[in-house]
Enzyme design. Sequence first.
Site, short mmCIF file in Angstrom:
data_model
loop_
_atom_site.label_atom_id
_atom_site.label_comp_id
_atom_site.label_asym_id
_atom_site.label_seq_id
_atom_site.Cartn_x
_atom_site.Cartn_y
_atom_site.Cartn_z
N GLU A 99 13.82 28.02 6.30
CA GLU A 99 13.64 27.84 4.86
C GLU A 99 13.02 26.50 4.50
O GLU A 99 12.41 26.35 3.45
CB GLU A 99 14.98 28.00 4.12
CG GLU A 99 16.07 27.05 4.55
CD GLU A 99 16.97 27.67 5.61
OE1 GLU A 99 18.10 27.23 5.74
OE2 GLU A 99 16.50 28.59 6.32
N ASP A 157 -25.86 17.84 9.54
CA ASP A 157 -27.27 17.50 9.40
C ASP A 157 -27.45 16.11 9.99
O ASP A 157 -26.48 15.38 10.20
CB ASP A 157 -27.67 17.54 7.93
CG ASP A 157 -29.17 17.44 7.73
OD1 ASP A 157 -29.90 17.46 8.74
OD2 ASP A 157 -29.61 17.33 6.58
N ASP A 194 -24.06 17.79 1.97
CA ASP A 194 -24.00 17.13 0.68
C ASP A 194 -24.83 17.82 -0.40
O ASP A 194 -24.78 17.42 -1.56
CB ASP A 194 -24.45 15.67 0.80
CG ASP A 194 -25.85 15.54 1.42
OD1 ASP A 194 -26.51 16.57 1.61
OD2 ASP A 194 -26.27 14.41 1.72
N ASP A 223 -25.71 23.50 0.82
CA ASP A 223 -24.72 23.36 1.89
C ASP A 223 -23.39 24.00 1.49
O ASP A 223 -22.54 24.22 2.35
CB ASP A 223 -24.48 21.88 2.21
CG ASP A 223 -25.68 21.23 2.88
OD1 ASP A 223 -26.33 21.91 3.67
OD2 ASP A 223 -25.95 20.05 2.59
N ASN A 246 21.00 30.32 18.64
CA ASN A 246 22.29 30.42 17.96
C ASN A 246 22.57 31.84 17.48
O ASN A 246 23.69 32.37 17.63
CB ASN A 246 22.34 29.46 16.77
CG ASN A 246 22.67 28.04 17.21
OD1 ASN A 246 23.11 27.83 18.34
ND2 ASN A 246 22.43 27.08 16.34
N ASN A 279 23.00 26.02 9.59
CA ASN A 279 21.54 26.09 9.45
C ASN A 279 21.04 25.03 8.46
O ASN A 279 20.02 24.38 8.69
CB ASN A 279 21.15 27.49 8.97
CG ASN A 279 19.67 27.75 9.11
OD1 ASN A 279 19.10 27.51 10.17
ND2 ASN A 279 19.04 28.21 8.05
N ASP A 294 18.52 21.89 9.31
CA ASP A 294 17.23 21.76 8.66
C ASP A 294 17.08 20.40 7.98
O ASP A 294 16.04 19.75 8.07
CB ASP A 294 17.02 22.88 7.63
CG ASP A 294 16.57 24.18 8.29
OD1 ASP A 294 16.00 24.10 9.40
OD2 ASP A 294 16.78 25.25 7.70
#
Length: 862
Positions: free
Chosen positions: A286, A328, A591, A595, A659, A684, A688
């Site tokens: 999560e 280029d 640029d 392109d 686990n 958990n 985390d």
Amino acid sequence: MTHDSQARFWSAGIEETLKALSARPGGLTSAEAAERLARLGPNVAVTGIHRSLLAKLLRRLAEPLIAILLIAAFISGATGDWQSFVIIVVIVLFSVVLDIVQEHKAEVAVAALTSSVAVRAAVHRDGRVVELAVRDIVPGDTVDLRAGDLVPADGIVLSCRDATVNESILTGEPFPAEKRTAPAADGSSADTCNALFGGTSVVGGEALMLVVATGAATRFGSIAASIQEKAAPTAFERGVHALGMLILRLTGFLVLFVLLTQMINHGLSLESFLFAVALAVGLTPELLPMVMTVTLARGAERMAGRKVVVKRLSAIHDLGAMDVLCTDKTGTLTEARIVHVGSFGVDGADSARATDLARRNSRFASGMRSSLDDALMAEAPAGADDWTPAGDLPFDFDRRRASILVTRGTERQLITKGAPESLLPLCTQAEAADGSLVPLDDALRAKITTLLEAKGRAGFRLLGIAWRPMPADRDKIAMTDEAGLVFVGCAVFLDPPKASATAAVARLAKAGVRVKVISGDAAPVVQHLVETLGLPAQGILTGDEIFELSDLALAARVVETDLFVRISPDQKSRIVRALRRTGHTVGFIGDGINDAPAIHAADVGLSVEGGTDVAREAADIILLAADLGVLADGVAEGRRTYANIMKYVRMGTSSNFGNMLSMALASLILPFLPLAPLQILLNNLIYDVSEIGIPFDTADEEDLAKPRAWDMKAVLRFTLVMGPLSSLFDGATFALLRLVLHADVATFRTAWFIESIATQILVIFIIRTSRPVWASRPNIVLTATSLGGLAVALTLALTPLGHIVGFVPLSLPVLATMAAVTFTYLTAAEALKRFAVAPEPKRRRPVVLDRIPAKRGAARNL
């Protein structure tokens, strides 16, 4: 109308084109124009496709990883775990909103195109010239163009006088393009001197244009469409999607397995159902969206300090995964400015005399000044010239030269400078190095021609210099005076190579990034630049050769080709897609407006601060300094970011899987659940939170040495090695607690919670690096969050606070046993981690044969 359709007009004669369009030089009638407008639609090149906010939201919620997290949040809320519900929903919404904001960039890029399109134009209708809105122009119309006008659509030149067009907005080239009525030798060529493109601007002279394409059929229209079309998923997006699918499969397997075994052994009860649900939530990472976002944001912050602006956060990962960079030469390999590097005489030696005459011509010539004049005068010595102007013939594109008449006392002199190939035929003598005049015979003329060709192949631009004495009574000159000249030599100009380019390309090559040069210049110019800089390059393809190749054949050629020359703008994105199709992660730096499609098509699109608005909006990353050295720094940062994300992915999936597997297996042999559902969620969550220091961690040198990309097979291998190892020690813990220590249910759950959280958190210091744990020092922030998380877990389990979630005090033998199991597990993990890391995968995927057209020159999109 496709670019190929337009190309046939460029290479066809004027009469043939007029016939094909049912048009006349005097223009269409109002009735004809109205019919075409109704049939073909308005001349609007930029049309936006705006998805609703709801559509954007639903598309992202359908992603496997996001869907899994939302399902987990819904189940958590339904079972009363509102804290988990709120945390997951907030994190998911943060990630989704950020993604929607990024999508808005494409709409902004398209909007930026509108500022480059003309509003009104002088159109021939019903035998007279009228001012019309550009949207009402149709193919077959003829349009008057003068200096300062924006070209309203794509077309060809019917007639012109000294017409020059600034096409830098499309091509990025700083030199104005000369326009003529002569058709191009080959419609596929990058040299189309009779073609005019919507959005470019006339800077000199005047022209009569025949419109051949409007609206979406123009070059601007195709650019707008390509920016809006859905690009192929980037390397980062493919990796996240694959991870979501992997977690979905693992979750489904464990949940079904637990429900089935519980139903067989104990019958399907509410507690069994909640246990299976807790397993599902426990397997979902999560905090992964948050870890990725923070990690990428940290990378963006560090890159900003190196003059790199990151617009799409996930592009940092893609930059690290990049193994091919297309660029280029102008501005990245060269300085993007013209400098005068000297002059040479008829013998090829340096000639100060040629430089003096060239500067005198530039100083006194009237009319339009060019960048070559500016380069000549940039280093001219201060002080007045002892010659004074008496008259001149300005430059024009028919003569391709400029002449001046200067006087000094009673002496008068004509000085002419221009294109050497047009100047040399006007000369009958040559000036030797000692100042003497010699006949310009065939042998000397051939020698000079050979010298000019050699300089051209070396990438130099040349201006020929010649002179002749004039009668003392002359106070003006005519074109007939440009004859019988004395050829002195040539002034030499160059866009100088960047001093930093060689070292920057070497850094990229050492980092596993292959640089490919895509240029509109001729092959000799590009080859000379590459040789001058000492760049590693092999193979060369021209634009005409690419036009003849099918997409399948191009995909086979681009991998081993490093130089692409005489490339038309629409071929750039085709090259990028061909490279991506062969399995490479491709970066493209550009640029110009033209392109933008290639920037959009690349895994990571790059532009520079001085690029056009459209190029910058289409780009994911903007370089504030057009220097490949800055980009090399960005590549290292991208790989550091990827390394930290993968630390969380590997640790989260292997630890959670281990686990959950342990608890699923325990449900087969234990008469009770090894952890209560709330204890699973607590385990958990603490784990985390303890890993939020990962974005601040350092990366080993070997993690930065080569391109890295998401490899789910490697993640699965790591999970299937380290997860069961964790489960093996969990099984040993179960046996010790039940058979040796004879722990009751509450003691069992408390002891196993401690062992589980301790091994999960401490193993991060082992598997965060492929080196021995003592040879790689973690960042202090990661150390603090990990040990802080462990302290919180132990506090909950070993103090009266634990009674809230069902924990009880533990005896000293139980604590000692858990400490021994934890130490033994960490030792085994250190020994086994080298086997858990898969060998480096091959980066190339085989070219997929379906959906690739074999027809020559067709279907440019791969």
